[in-house]
Motif scaffolding. Sequence first.
Motif, mmCIF file in Angstrom:
data_model
loop_
_atom_site.group_PDB
_atom_site.id
_atom_site.type_symbol
_atom_site.label_atom_id
_atom_site.label_comp_id
_atom_site.label_asym_id
_atom_site.label_seq_id
_atom_site.Cartn_x
_atom_site.Cartn_y
_atom_site.Cartn_z
ATOM 1 N N ARG A 8 48.345 34.027 26.867
ATOM 2 C CA ARG A 8 47.360 34.348 27.895
ATOM 3 C C ARG A 8 48.083 34.796 29.152
ATOM 4 O O ARG A 8 49.106 34.230 29.515
ATOM 5 N N CYS A 9 47.516 35.781 29.830
ATOM 6 C CA CYS A 9 48.124 36.331 31.034
ATOM 7 C C CYS A 9 48.045 35.327 32.179
ATOM 8 O O CYS A 9 46.974 34.780 32.441
ATOM 9 N N ASN A 10 49.182 35.082 32.864
ATOM 10 C CA ASN A 10 49.211 34.161 33.999
ATOM 11 C C ASN A 10 48.549 34.750 35.235
ATOM 12 O O ASN A 10 48.329 34.058 36.214
ATOM 13 N N ILE A 11 48.222 36.029 35.202
ATOM 14 C CA ILE A 11 47.575 36.658 36.361
ATOM 15 C C ILE A 11 46.067 36.759 36.149
ATOM 16 O O ILE A 11 45.288 36.331 36.997
ATOM 17 N N CYS A 12 45.628 37.288 35.001
ATOM 18 C CA CYS A 12 44.194 37.541 34.816
ATOM 19 C C CYS A 12 43.579 36.729 33.671
ATOM 20 O O CYS A 12 42.363 36.765 33.475
ATOM 21 N N GLY A 13 44.388 36.023 32.905
ATOM 22 C CA GLY A 13 43.855 35.247 31.781
ATOM 23 C C GLY A 13 43.583 36.080 30.534
ATOM 24 O O GLY A 13 43.080 35.568 29.538
ATOM 25 N N GLY A 14 43.928 37.362 30.575
ATOM 26 C CA GLY A 14 43.706 38.258 29.442
ATOM 27 C C GLY A 14 44.627 37.950 28.266
ATOM 28 O O GLY A 14 45.564 37.160 28.386
ATOM 29 N N ARG A 15 44.343 38.601 27.147
ATOM 30 C CA ARG A 15 45.122 38.385 25.935
ATOM 31 C C ARG A 15 46.482 39.080 26.047
ATOM 32 O O ARG A 15 46.563 40.242 26.464
ATOM 33 N N LEU A 36 52.912 41.838 26.756
ATOM 34 C CA LEU A 36 52.070 42.717 27.571
ATOM 35 C C LEU A 36 50.642 42.202 27.585
ATOM 36 O O LEU A 36 50.075 41.874 26.529
ATOM 37 N N CYS A 37 50.029 42.151 28.768
ATOM 38 C CA CYS A 37 48.629 41.761 28.893
ATOM 39 C C CYS A 37 47.751 42.963 28.571
ATOM 40 O O CYS A 37 47.890 44.021 29.177
ATOM 41 N N GLU A 38 46.863 42.776 27.585
ATOM 42 C CA GLU A 38 45.992 43.875 27.145
ATOM 43 C C GLU A 38 44.947 44.214 28.205
ATOM 44 O O GLU A 38 44.359 45.280 28.170
ATOM 45 N N ARG A 39 44.685 43.255 29.117
ATOM 46 C CA ARG A 39 43.638 43.481 30.111
ATOM 47 C C ARG A 39 44.166 44.152 31.381
ATOM 48 O O ARG A 39 43.637 45.168 31.800
ATOM 49 N N CYS A 40 45.208 43.563 32.002
ATOM 50 C CA CYS A 40 45.641 44.092 33.310
ATOM 51 C C CYS A 40 46.953 44.866 33.254
ATOM 52 O O CYS A 40 47.340 45.488 34.239
ATOM 53 N N GLY A 41 47.655 44.814 32.126
ATOM 54 C CA GLY A 41 48.887 45.595 32.012
ATOM 55 C C GLY A 41 50.121 44.922 32.579
ATOM 56 O O GLY A 41 51.186 45.523 32.615
HETATM 57 ZN ZN LIG Z 1 46.557 40.210 32.785
#
Ligand SMILES: [Zn+2]
Length: 149
Positions: A8-15, A36-41
Amino acid sequence: MINTHPTRCNICGGRVTYGSNARVYSREYGSGYCYLCERCGAYVGTHKPRPREALGLLADEPMRTGKKMCHAIFDSFWKGKPKAGKKRHDLYCWLAHEMEIPVEGCHFGYFDIGQLRRAYIILRGVQHKQMKYDNCGNIYFEEAEHEAG
Ligand SMILES: [Zn+2]
């Protein structure tokens, strides 16, 4: 400590997915892999000898800029100097003390944006000072002596 296998992304919680770092650079580079975060990059590279192990937190553009700004000052105190490895280590100890965090967690790659800002403010405060060692082998900073005349 940070999760070296983030999901999980530490910035946005994305996958977060693990794969070739050609996804963020135009070609494979270093270890060849990244998270790589699939949501925020946001992304983080991995260790060359242990390509599954993340180097730190996933970072976005502000965090990457913060890290560069911190390193520019931090590295100027040890890079290319005698006993560079020892100085680098001792500087991390000094910074950990200043930030009131454990030394194991004192790495720019482990810092979130708030910690990067704090580290930068601390580093700015000593930027034009001279690094010295006290009798116990701890680092301190002193106003640079001005040239006479
Ligand atoms: Zn993210």
